[in-house]
Design a protein around this motif. Structure first.
Motif, mmCIF file in Angstrom:
data_model
loop_
_atom_site.group_PDB
_atom_site.id
_atom_site.type_symbol
_atom_site.label_atom_id
_atom_site.label_comp_id
_atom_site.label_asym_id
_atom_site.label_seq_id
_atom_site.Cartn_x
_atom_site.Cartn_y
_atom_site.Cartn_z
ATOM 1 N N ALA A 303 0.894 -1.152 0.014
ATOM 2 C CA ALA A 303 0.094 0.062 0.016
ATOM 3 C C ALA A 303 0.873 1.081 0.104
ATOM 4 O O ALA A 303 0.594 2.167 -0.910
ATOM 5 N N GLU A 304 1.922 1.422 0.855
ATOM 6 C CA GLU A 304 2.553 2.370 0.887
ATOM 7 C C GLU A 304 3.473 2.708 -0.544
ATOM 8 O O GLU A 304 3.680 3.832 -0.818
ATOM 9 N N ALA A 305 3.939 1.797 -1.094
ATOM 10 C CA ALA A 305 4.489 1.821 -2.487
ATOM 11 C C ALA A 305 3.476 2.469 -3.391
ATOM 12 O O ALA A 305 3.782 3.180 -4.253
ATOM 13 N N ALA A 306 2.160 1.918 -3.421
ATOM 14 C CA ALA A 306 1.139 2.472 -4.357
ATOM 15 C C ALA A 306 0.782 3.781 -3.978
ATOM 16 O O ALA A 306 0.726 4.748 -5.165
ATOM 17 N N ARG A 307 0.555 4.245 -2.732
ATOM 18 C CA ARG A 307 0.646 5.598 -2.275
ATOM 19 C C ARG A 307 1.669 6.577 -2.827
ATOM 20 O O ARG A 307 1.380 7.703 -3.303
ATOM 21 N N GLU A 308 2.799 6.131 -2.869
ATOM 22 C CA GLU A 308 3.911 6.764 -3.635
ATOM 23 C C GLU A 308 3.639 7.177 -5.103
ATOM 24 O O GLU A 308 4.019 8.437 -5.498
ATOM 25 N N LEU A 309 3.149 5.993 -5.635
ATOM 26 C CA LEU A 309 2.910 6.397 -7.133
ATOM 27 C C LEU A 309 1.788 7.414 -7.267
ATOM 28 O O LEU A 309 1.779 8.171 -8.137
ATOM 29 N N VAL A 310 0.824 7.251 -6.522
ATOM 30 C CA VAL A 310 -0.504 8.227 -6.575
ATOM 31 C C VAL A 310 -0.161 9.313 -6.222
ATOM 32 O O VAL A 310 -0.686 10.269 -6.923
ATOM 33 N N ALA A 311 0.787 9.570 -5.389
ATOM 34 C CA ALA A 311 1.155 11.126 -4.844
ATOM 35 C C ALA A 311 2.123 11.849 -5.720
ATOM 36 O O ALA A 311 2.261 12.861 -5.913
#
Lengths: 312, 307
Positions: A303-311
């Motif tokens: 989830a953290e990796a995905a949040r980085e991409l979305v951000a």
């Protein structure tokens, strides 16, 4: 919260192999003193003449499988993935793949399943190594049903196959009526903000990550990739174009699934990526559960990796 | 005329052109042939195979002439005199299997396959050319009569063990012959396979070791010695025959004892000379993969006329 049942995919593997062998006398198992670790006891009991145990001799084991293929047999060469792949790599390359033999290399207890036994017994390099070999189909089932279908498919596919069979408990993740097709990803969750592509044992963790992301208002697509080779290029490129970012997740070096996806993305639809897995490291001592957390191969890490991409 | 050589082992030759015709297809020893006629058939085939082989290596500028000339008598004896195979039965499940594990002797295999009728003799001129089926090491996907892709050493014997298991599972009398180099027996995979074959009493298996005593860089005994080889093979559960690997009659006699009466697998240690019978190549480590000059080819052809 109800308890989700977990399955050892080796049970599906051996049940399917015995079932197939009842009606297909071409099927032979070849092992390196790995009857127990491959859960092949029922096969040995039912077909004692069709289980060839060469002892602790992996190069011989894979060569014997190729010779059986020459004689019209379908050899399921089953051993701990770490020894099968690393010790017999040249036989896999030459005797199985270059020779285009119909044989199935079954890598048991792959990834970091052997936990505390350490990196000598881990098989995290296998996906990166094997996807480099032309003509070899590399299958990483995510649950018992997919394992069973992959065994059936491999028994009929006239070519070399590597099949990763996990012992770590996994839930059923594929939908009812699911049909395994090599080179076809399974969309387990629709979403357009980011895509998580996972394979094998950790598909369930990708789904858990998507639920965490949903709480943040992030709509993640989740793809299960049951074959690293052939890769579902269309699904990867659709994910890149639709969602603009991809996280790969594997119980392996990130040069396995991650590398394969990245090659496709960079070539045809460059988007930012994150890679969850093991990156250029031998694992420290720890149980499989501890190690997956240590490397961030869990819901929060994904989830953290995905949040980085979305951000971005 | 001066002949170029690193070793200065080649005498000057008064070069006369040797007409080189296409290799004839001789096929198997004719049915009902006397022993003398059978041996004469194999001897002539081996002579013609050597003639064509050295020209192929010369034309390609690549090859392993020394180990080819040591193993040609074994290959010719197996393909033309022993194994139950023919161009018509190349896909028959009940055919005998022959595996050349020392795949670097590919030119010898291809030439033998041509004289036996498995591949057209004119194909030999494509050896190692772009897109040719005659790769520098034999590939089963390119040639029907090649049972196993080989080249990296220590692969053929485990594969042959698998072939022998398949025959046993089928209740078949078919046999598997696998030809290894002697330097190749330094590979651990071979000893894994020998142990498996001996313990499982694969009597339908015959391992032929081309015992030319030379490997790429030096003598085998000066590298990592195999001796006592026959004792080791017996200890691994094999019937062992020590034979002159250039004596077609002796090879026929040894192969006729497969499967063995004892139920053990068979090992034939074929004592040979690398580069045999060419005077300046024979038993000379320099000729592992040296490419002959045209003058050397002509001298060798002259010697083969007399052999």
């Amino acid at each position: 919260m109800t308890t989700v049942p977990l399955f050892d995919c080796r049970d599906a593997w051996v049940d399917t192999l015995v079932e197939l062998a009842e009606s297909d006398d071409r099927i032979v198992a070849v092992v390196n003193d790995s009857v127990g670790s491959s859960k092949l006891g029922p096969f040995q009991d039912r077909f004692p003449d069709r289980l060839i145990n060469v002892g602790i001799a992996e190069q011989d084991m894979v060569g014997v499988g190729a010779g059986l293929a020459n004689g019209g047999k379908v050899a399921f060469v089953s051993a701990a993935a770490c020894f099968l792949t690393a010790r017999a790599m040249e036989q896999i390359k030459v005797d199985a793949a270059y020779s285009n033999n119909h044989m199935v290399l079954v890598g048991q207890s792959p990834g970091m399943a052997y936990g505390e036994l350490g990196p000598t017994h881990h098989s995290i390099e296998d996906l990166a190594w094997l996807r480099a070999i032309p003509g070899l189909t590399v299958i990483v089932p995510s649950d018992p049903e997919e394992t069973a279908q992959a065994v059936r498919w491999a028994a009929q596919h006239d070519g070399p196959v590597f099949l990763r069979v996990s012992r770590m408990g996994v839930p059923a993740v594929n939908p009812d009526g699911y049909t395994f097709v090599p080179g076809r990803a399974v969309t387990l969750r629709e979403g357009n903000d980011v895509t998580i592509i996972a394979t094998g044992t950790v598909v369930t963790r990708a789904l858990d990550a998507a639920r965490l992301l949903e709480q943040d208002g992030i709509d993640a697509r989740v793809l299960s990739m049951p074959t690293i080779k052939p890769l579902d290029h269309d699904a990867v490129l659709a994910a890149a174009r639709d969602t603009g970012g991809i996280v790969t997740v594997e119980e392996a070096l990130t040069s396995g699934l991650g590398g394969a996806v990245a090659e496709t993305v960079v070539r045809h639809a460059p988007v930012p990526m994150r890679f969850v897995g093991v990156s250029d490291a031998f694992a420290p001592t720890g149980s499989i559960g501890w190690l997956l957390d240590h490397f961030g191969i869990n819901a929060e890490g994904v989830a953290e990796a995905a949040r980085e991409l979305v951000a971005r | 005329m001066n002949v170029e050589t690193d070793e200065d082992l080649v005498p000057a030759v008064d070069s006369a052109a040797h007409a080189v015709g296409d290799l004839p297809v001789m096929g198997r020893i004719p049915a009902g042939a006397s022993r003398d006629d059978a041996v004469a058939h194999l001897r002539e085939a081996a002579r013609l195979v050597r003639r064509r082989d050295i020209q192929m290596v010369r034309a390609a500028g690549l090859g392993h002439i020394g180990g080819e000339f040591s193993v040609i008598d074994t290959l010719v004896t197996l393909y033309l005199g022993v194994a139950n195979i023919s161009p018509e039965t190349v896909a028959d499940p009940e055919r005998d299997r022959i595996v050349l594990s020392k795949g670097h002797a590919a030119a010898a295999l291809y030439t033998t396959l041509a004289i036996a009728g498995f591949i057209p003799p004119q194909e030999l001129s494509t050896f190692m050319q772009p897109q040719a089926m005659l790769n520098g090491h034999p590939a089963r996907t390119k040639i029907d009569a090649v049972e196993a892709s080989t080249g990296p050493l220590g692969h053929g014997l485990p594969i042959a063990v698998g072939m022998a298991f398949a025959g046993r599972l089928d209740g078949s009398s078919r046999r598997t012959f696998v030809v290894t180099g002697d330097g190749e027996m330094q590979e651990g995979s071979n000893w894994e396979a020998l142990m498996t074959a001996g313990n499982h009493r694969l009597s339908n298996l015959c391992v032929v070791i081309d015992r030319n005593r030379l490997q790429q860089g030096a003598r085998v005994e000066d590298t990592n010695d195999l001796e006592p080889l026959t004792d080791k093979l017996r200890a691994f559960g094999f019937e062992v025959h020590d034979v002159d690997g250039h004596d077609h009659g002796a090879l026929l006699d040894a192969f006729a004892q497969v499967p063995s009466a004892s139920g053990k697998p068979t090992a034939v240690v074929a004592h040979t000379l690398k580069g045999h019978p060419i005077s300046f190549m024979s038993n000379n480590v320099a000729w592992h993969h040296k490419v002959p000059t045209q003058e050397q080819v002509e001298l060798a052809l002259t010697e083969l006329e007399k052999s």
